[in-house]
Write a protein that holds these residues in place. Structure first.
Motif, PDB file in Angstrom:
ATOM      1  N   CYS A 444       0.831  -1.212   0.000  1.00  0.00           N
ATOM      2  CA  CYS A 444       0.000   0.000   0.000  1.00  0.00           C
ATOM      3  C   CYS A 444       0.865   1.262   0.000  1.00  0.00           C
ATOM      4  CB  CYS A 444      -0.919   0.004   1.224  1.00  0.00           C
ATOM      5  SG  CYS A 444      -2.177  -1.279   1.184  1.00  0.00           S
ATOM      6  N   ARG A 445       1.995   1.187   0.684  1.00  0.00           N
ATOM      7  CA  ARG A 445       2.893   2.351   0.701  1.00  0.00           C
ATOM      8  C   ARG A 445       3.454   2.604  -0.692  1.00  0.00           C
ATOM      9  NH1 ARG A 445       8.925   2.912   3.415  1.00  0.00           N
ATOM     10  NH2 ARG A 445       9.328   4.961   2.515  1.00  0.00           N
ATOM     11  N   LEU A 452      -6.757   0.990   1.956  1.00  0.00           N
ATOM     12  CA  LEU A 452      -6.362  -0.375   2.292  1.00  0.00           C
ATOM     13  C   LEU A 452      -5.215  -0.377   3.309  1.00  0.00           C
ATOM     14  CD1 LEU A 452      -7.143  -3.234   1.694  1.00  0.00           C
ATOM     15  CD2 LEU A 452      -5.587  -3.247  -0.267  1.00  0.00           C
ATOM     16  N   ALA A 453      -4.382   0.650   3.254  1.00  0.00           N
ATOM     17  CA  ALA A 453      -3.283   0.765   4.222  1.00  0.00           C
ATOM     18  C   ALA A 453      -3.837   0.919   5.633  1.00  0.00           C
ATOM     19  CB  ALA A 453      -2.398   1.960   3.881  1.00  0.00           C
ATOM     20  N   GLU A 454      -4.885   1.710   5.769  1.00  0.00           N
ATOM     21  CA  GLU A 454      -5.476   1.917   7.097  1.00  0.00           C
ATOM     22  C   GLU A 454      -6.094   0.620   7.623  1.00  0.00           C
ATOM     23  OE1 GLU A 454      -8.031   5.248   6.301  1.00  0.00           O
ATOM     24  OE2 GLU A 454      -6.552   6.675   7.092  1.00  0.00           O
ATOM     25  N   GLU A 455      -6.750  -0.143   6.741  1.00  0.00           N
ATOM     26  CA  GLU A 455      -7.315  -1.435   7.159  1.00  0.00           C
ATOM     27  C   GLU A 455      -6.201  -2.381   7.615  1.00  0.00           C
ATOM     28  OE1 GLU A 455      -9.711  -5.324   5.401  1.00  0.00           O
ATOM     29  OE2 GLU A 455      -9.401  -3.570   4.120  1.00  0.00           O
ATOM     30  N   SER A 456      -5.117  -2.407   6.826  1.00  0.00           N
ATOM     31  CA  SER A 456      -3.982  -3.254   7.184  1.00  0.00           C
ATOM     32  C   SER A 456      -3.398  -2.836   8.519  1.00  0.00           C
ATOM     33  CB  SER A 456      -2.893  -3.176   6.101  1.00  0.00           C
ATOM     34  OG  SER A 456      -3.402  -3.503   4.841  1.00  0.00           O
ATOM     35  N   ALA A 457      -3.265  -1.524   8.707  1.00  0.00           N
ATOM     36  CA  ALA A 457      -2.650  -1.008   9.929  1.00  0.00           C
ATOM     37  C   ALA A 457      -3.481  -1.342  11.159  1.00  0.00           C
ATOM     38  CB  ALA A 457      -2.450   0.497   9.820  1.00  0.00           C
ATOM     39  N   LEU A 474       3.108   3.000   8.749  1.00  0.00           N
ATOM     40  CA  LEU A 474       1.839   3.688   8.450  1.00  0.00           C
ATOM     41  C   LEU A 474       2.080   5.184   8.243  1.00  0.00           C
ATOM     42  CD1 LEU A 474      -1.244   3.719   8.168  1.00  0.00           C
ATOM     43  CD2 LEU A 474      -1.388   3.938  10.667  1.00  0.00           C
ATOM     44  N   SER A 475       2.932   5.757   9.068  1.00  0.00           N
ATOM     45  CA  SER A 475       3.250   7.177   8.940  1.00  0.00           C
ATOM     46  C   SER A 475       3.888   7.469   7.590  1.00  0.00           C
ATOM     47  CB  SER A 475       4.193   7.591  10.077  1.00  0.00           C
ATOM     48  OG  SER A 475       4.453   8.963  10.037  1.00  0.00           O
ATOM     49  N   ASN A 476       4.714   6.541   7.113  1.00  0.00           N
ATOM     50  CA  ASN A 476       5.351   6.719   5.810  1.00  0.00           C
ATOM     51  C   ASN A 476       4.335   6.640   4.672  1.00  0.00           C
ATOM     52  OD1 ASN A 476       7.934   7.151   6.760  1.00  0.00           O
ATOM     53  ND2 ASN A 476       8.512   4.987   6.665  1.00  0.00           N
ATOM     54  N   VAL A 477       3.300   5.801   4.842  1.00  0.00           N
ATOM     55  CA  VAL A 477       2.231   5.741   3.836  1.00  0.00           C
ATOM     56  C   VAL A 477       1.560   7.111   3.719  1.00  0.00           C
ATOM     57  CG1 VAL A 477      -0.013   4.731   3.259  1.00  0.00           C
ATOM     58  CG2 VAL A 477       1.811   3.281   4.177  1.00  0.00           C
ATOM     59  N   TYR A 478       1.232   7.702   4.871  1.00  0.00           N
ATOM     60  CA  TYR A 478       0.620   9.039   4.857  1.00  0.00           C
ATOM     61  C   TYR A 478       1.578  10.081   4.293  1.00  0.00           C
ATOM     62  CZ  TYR A 478      -3.050   7.143   7.897  1.00  0.00           C
ATOM     63  OH  TYR A 478      -4.085   6.407   8.404  1.00  0.00           O
ATOM     64  N   SER A 479       2.864   9.910   4.606  1.00  0.00           N
ATOM     65  CA  SER A 479       3.864  10.848   4.106  1.00  0.00           C
ATOM     66  C   SER A 479       3.958  10.783   2.589  1.00  0.00           C
ATOM     67  CB  SER A 479       5.223  10.538   4.740  1.00  0.00           C
ATOM     68  OG  SER A 479       6.228  11.380   4.231  1.00  0.00           O
ATOM     69  N   GLU A 480       3.903   9.548   2.038  1.00  0.00           N
ATOM     70  CA  GLU A 480       3.930   9.378   0.578  1.00  0.00           C
ATOM     71  C   GLU A 480       2.778  10.148  -0.065  1.00  0.00           C
ATOM     72  OE1 GLU A 480       5.891   7.680  -1.470  1.00  0.00           O
ATOM     73  OE2 GLU A 480       7.024   6.226  -0.292  1.00  0.00           O
ATOM     74  N   ALA A 481       1.622  10.110   0.598  1.00  0.00           N
ATOM     75  CA  ALA A 481       0.433  10.777   0.056  1.00  0.00           C
ATOM     76  C   ALA A 481       0.359  12.245   0.468  1.00  0.00           C
ATOM     77  CB  ALA A 481      -0.819  10.044   0.526  1.00  0.00           C
ATOM     78  N   LYS A 482       1.400  12.736   1.182  1.00  0.00           N
ATOM     79  CA  LYS A 482       1.470  14.133   1.656  1.00  0.00           C
ATOM     80  C   LYS A 482       0.296  14.487   2.570  1.00  0.00           C
ATOM     81  CE  LYS A 482       4.127  15.851  -2.289  1.00  0.00           C
ATOM     82  NZ  LYS A 482       4.401  14.542  -2.858  1.00  0.00           N
ATOM     83  N   ASN A 483      -0.178  13.488   3.309  1.00  0.00           N
ATOM     84  CA  ASN A 483      -1.270  13.720   4.251  1.00  0.00           C
ATOM     85  C   ASN A 483      -0.635  13.968   5.625  1.00  0.00           C
ATOM     86  OD1 ASN A 483      -3.562  13.613   5.882  1.00  0.00           O
ATOM     87  ND2 ASN A 483      -4.537  12.043   4.599  1.00  0.00           N
ATOM     88  N   TRP A 484      -0.164  15.191   5.814  1.00  0.00           N
ATOM     89  CA  TRP A 484       0.634  15.496   7.007  1.00  0.00           C
ATOM     90  C   TRP A 484      -0.175  15.458   8.294  1.00  0.00           C
ATOM     91  CZ3 TRP A 484       5.064  14.521   5.377  1.00  0.00           C
ATOM     92  CH2 TRP A 484       5.507  14.923   4.125  1.00  0.00           C
ATOM     93  N   ASP A 485      -1.478  15.750   8.209  1.00  0.00           N
ATOM     94  CA  ASP A 485      -2.309  15.692   9.420  1.00  0.00           C
ATOM     95  C   ASP A 485      -2.323  14.279   9.997  1.00  0.00           C
ATOM     96  OD1 ASP A 485      -2.922  18.348   9.270  1.00  0.00           O
ATOM     97  OD2 ASP A 485      -4.818  18.041   8.198  1.00  0.00           O
TER      98      ASP A 485
END
Length: 560
Positions: A444-445, A452-457, A474-485
């Motif tokens: 997912c990352r 799907l990453a959130e379900e996996s996490a 998981l934090s890196n997945v959000y970072s890839e998507a630039k979802n800093w919040d």
């Protein structure tokens, strides 16, 4: 000519026939010959001699293993007055046949016979049987019997007591027996050392080893094996500890050489395993040179160890060279080569080796298929992966285990087939473990699938709520998507859950026949000042503009 004809071919006295019978017993290696001799002893009444019967039983056990133990038992049960030697022979036979309970039962019958003298051998054997059957209740009763018979100071019995108590899990009592021995010999120490290693008490084993008045090759091999075994643990959270233990195994090997103890083939296999776990290629090459220089035969086990060591150290060329020179290879050798090729990006070559293995009639095992599926994963061969995965049960009669499902999830995740990976997890005949969910989260990352990453996490954190790496992934997945919040929220979850970093960041370097390991902010090395000075210089050069960190691996400093 039948053996009975040979014995009766000319006139003989009873004593002469007995001597000839003993001679034939000593030189008979085939079961049918032994049975002929037994028939002859019955015909000539020599079966009334305990001496002849004892010789017959011993030869029967030595030449026909234990498949004829029932025949021997039927013979034993018909002996009117078996002597101590015959009783001991039967007790030992059951012990060697992995039936210690029957050995204990025989000893109990022997003990109530008034015409039988129990000796140190009887006690040593039955104590071994108690240890192997983990029966400390009978073991303690026999220990009491040892006191009554006056054998408490006998060296063989004391050693058997140490082994029995250690195998039954009462190490403190085993230690007490050892400490109370007037002059424990090397065998007693080695037995205690081996039991410490067997149950994983490596620190206790090291302390005992250090205080041993003398050490032989068995002592060194046992302790080196203990540290090597302690260094091979699958849990990534114990990576730092396992590397330290493997490193200690290599240091012990060097100490062994300084002590002028010549290593043998067993030592080579053990130390090569430690080299592979550490990636100590130079040390591994030195050991290989030692093997060549001393003309140690590279048999199947040693050859497989060399193949595995070179592969784990990334030296695929030498791994292949050793593999190709081996005259005899089994499924373990071939699996080691396949896994080595797969892990270092030679996926198609790994599959070629597998196909050749099958064409030569070798039956693959579960380990082989881990290598095959990993090869497909690293090479991105989705269709081939499915083909080999299905062939496990359809062709090779091997039911895929969770590690094989994990390989398939990793393959599908890397290739972007995330929905297929999720469906495969749903179809698994057992609950997915953390490795499976982590493989999906990794996919997912790569392909930026946040849902799907959130379900996996969620599933992953239920299984391993205290593992820091899961939150970071998981934090890196959000970072890839630039979802800093969500990056910030993940970091807050870590702080709120008091998640501690379980594995310190570490790296290692092999230098001067030693492997040096450094963890983050480590100042334990005697030359740490000079090391950090060089690191600062390198950092300054990188900051000039040569190097830019990838945004995907950048995480804001949240005070964690």
């Amino acid at each position: 000519m039948r053996l009975s004809s040979v014995l009766l071919s000319s006139p003989h006295s009873t004593k002469s026939i007995e001597q000839k019978t003993i001679f034939l017993l000593h030189n008979s290696t085939k079961l049918n010959h032994l049975l002929q001799i037994h028939a002859f002893t019955i015909k000539t009444s020599l079966d009334q001699s305990n001496f002849i019967l004892a010789k017959f039983l011993c030869q029967l056990f030595s030449c026909s293993s234990f498949k004829n133990l029932p025949y021997a038992r039927s013979l034993f049960d018909r002996i009117p007055s078996p002597d101590t030697f015959i009783w001991n022979s039967m007790i030992r036979a059951y012990l060697n046949a992995q039936n210690p309970r029957e050995s204990i039962s025989l000893f109990s019958q022997m003990r109530i016979r008034e015409d039988i003298v129990i000796d140190t051998f009887s006690l040593s054997l039955v104590l071994q049987a108690c240890g192997r059957s983990v029966n400390d209740r009978d073991g303690k009763r026999i220990h009491t019997h040892v006191w009554k018979l006056g054998f408490v100071s006998d060296l063989f019995v004391q050693t058997a007591l140490i082994e029995m108590y250690a195998k039954c899990g009462t190490l403190d009592t085993a230690e007490k027996v050892l400490d109370e021995m007037c002059e424990p010999d090397l065998v007693s120490y080695n037995v205690m050392l081996a039991e410490y290693v067997l149950v994983g008490e490596i620190e206790l084993a090291r302390r005992l080893f250090d205080k041993m008045p003398e050490k032989d090759l068995v002592s060194w091999n046992t302790l080196i094996h203990g540290f090597t075994k302690a260094g091979i643990i699958g849990d990534a959270r114990q990576l730092f500890v396992t590397r330290r233990e493997s490193n200690e195994a290599l240091r012990l090997f060097q100490e062994m050489q300084l002590a002028n103890v010549k290593p043998d083939k067993v030592t080579m296999v053990i130390v090569l395993s430690a080299c592979g776990e550490l990636g100590a290629l130079n040390m591994g090459k030195m050991i290989h040179e030692y093997i060549k220089r001393n003309r140690i035969e590279v048999d199947l086990k040693l050859g497989t160890s060399l193949v595995d060591m070179y592969a784990k150290c990334g030296d695929i060329a030498n791994s292949l060279e050793v593999f190709n020179k081996m005259d005899l290879k089994d499924v373990l050798t071939r699996s080691a080569m396949i896994i080595g090729l797969a892990n270092h990006g030679f996926g198609e070559l790994a599959l070629d080796h597998f196909n050749k293995m099958i064409s030569q009639g070798f039956k693959p095992n579960g380990v082989t298929f881990v290598g095959v599926l990993s090869a497909c994963s690293h090479a991105g061969l989705v269709d081939m992966g499915w083909k080999y995965f299905k062939s496990m049960s359809d062709i090779h009669r091997l039911e895929p285990k969770i590690e094989h499902y994990g390989c398939m999830v990793d393959l599908l995740g890397r290739a972007g087939c995330l929905k297929e990976a999720r469906e495969l997890i749903r179809s698994m005949p057992f609950c997915p473990d953390a490795v499976v969910w982590r493989a999906l989260l990794g996919g997912c990352r790569i392909h930026k699938n946040i849902e799907l990453a959130e379900e996996s996490a969620v599933n992953l954190l239920q299984l391993e709520p205290q593992v820091d790496g899961n939150y970071i992934l998981l934090s890196n997945v959000y970072s890839e998507a630039k979802n800093w919040d969500k990056v910030i929220n993940t970091r807050k979850m870590m702080r709120g859950g008091s998640i501690q970093k379980l594995v310190p960041g570490s790296s290692s370097i092999e230098l001067d026949n030693g492997v040096y390991e450094f963890i983050a902010d480590d100042e334990s090395h005697p030359k740490s000042t000079e090391i950090y000075q060089i690191l600062n210089e390198l950092s300054d050069q990188l900051n000039i503009g040569i190097y830019e960190p990838t945004e995907s691996s950048f995480l804001p400093d949240m005070g964690y």
